[in-house]
Design a protein around this motif. Sequence first.
Motif, PDB file in Angstrom:
ATOM      1  N   ASP A 201       0.825  -1.213   0.000  1.00  0.00           N
ATOM      2  CA  ASP A 201       0.000   0.000   0.000  1.00  0.00           C
ATOM      3  C   ASP A 201       0.860   1.264   0.000  1.00  0.00           C
ATOM      4  N   ASP A 202       1.981   1.225   0.723  1.00  0.00           N
ATOM      5  CA  ASP A 202       2.908   2.369   0.695  1.00  0.00           C
ATOM      6  C   ASP A 202       3.476   2.572  -0.703  1.00  0.00           C
TER       7      ASP A 202
ATOM      8  N   ALA B 117       0.766   4.087  -2.839  1.00  0.00           N
ATOM      9  CA  ALA B 117       0.540   5.486  -2.448  1.00  0.00           C
ATOM     10  C   ALA B 117       1.685   6.366  -2.937  1.00  0.00           C
TER      11      ALA B 117
ATOM     12  N   LYS C 128       1.454   6.930  -6.728  1.00  0.00           N
ATOM     13  CA  LYS C 128       0.420   7.899  -7.090  1.00  0.00           C
ATOM     14  C   LYS C 128       0.818   9.322  -6.709  1.00  0.00           C
TER      15      LYS C 128
END
Length: 316
Positions: A305-306, A309, A312
């Motif tokens: 997820d990091d 993120a 993005k």
Amino acid sequence: MANETVFRRYEHNPIITPAAVPTANSIFNSAVVPFGTGFAGVFRVDSVRMEAGLHAGFSDDGLAWQIEASPIVFERPDPDGPDVNYDGRFQYDPRITLIDGVYYVTWCHYPDGPRGGHAPAIGLARTQDFHRFELIDANVAYLNRNGVLFPRTIDGAYAMLHRPSDLGHTPFGDIYYATSPDLVHWGRHRFVFGPRGGWQSTKVGAGPAPIETDEGWLLIYHGVRTSCSGFVYSVGAALLDLERPWQVRYRTRSYLLAPTEPYERVGDVPSVVFPCAALVDSQRRVTLYYGAADTVLAVAYANLDDLIAFTKANSF
Ligand code: BMA
């Protein structure tokens, strides 16, 4: 989140040095996958003759590896096809993709003859046990490096990223997408992305098999810049559209990993970090395997997820 905190290097890097194979000069850009209750891999082993073979290997924990002393001898269903098992072969930078229970290995080599006689091409083989490797074709993409398969069919076809190349060290490099009904015949080539600024200003190439996420295919890739003493290889990431993977949704403007550690800066080819495998576990931890300075193999960890993120938030 700063890029240096997305990936955390394993504290005991490098995990593999040339000492793992008696005749090795260097063991580096290599691919691994979960296998049985442990892990299996295909390793780039450059020998003390400075020839390069692909060696199978096995591990219980993904960190301590037993690597076969001899290179893979591919089964060749088409005896009239190019020879890939010739003495003195030069085969390198493997990737492994699991599709429907079969492991597919792609690599770059000079089929049919010693290095220099022919242009680099992408070879493709399949295995289910990492002992027998059956060649699908020695030459699924000619004048090419950094071929890697997607882990499922897309719109009914097998899919691959590839990177057209010249005969030498290729001072250019764009990533393309291609599809195939049968893994042998590849076409419908689509431009994905090319060099762009800073750490990725000279060339780019796909790294590990793309990872399917809700935000698109996460592609970890290498980018190259040219410094006054040569090429410098760093690592970035992109998110590609799930159904039209040639469409780039996000792409890191900052690198995620660059050669900063002594084992990444000093070696046969200085200042290279070259990713070939990324495993995601049930805790969404990404384990990245990367060659360092064309000499050893190293590992870095990130949270999926990091990583998404960061990709993005740091996009062009
Ligand atoms: C590329 C390939 C890689 C290598 C890199 C840096 O062209 O040969 O295997 O890591 O150069 O030398």
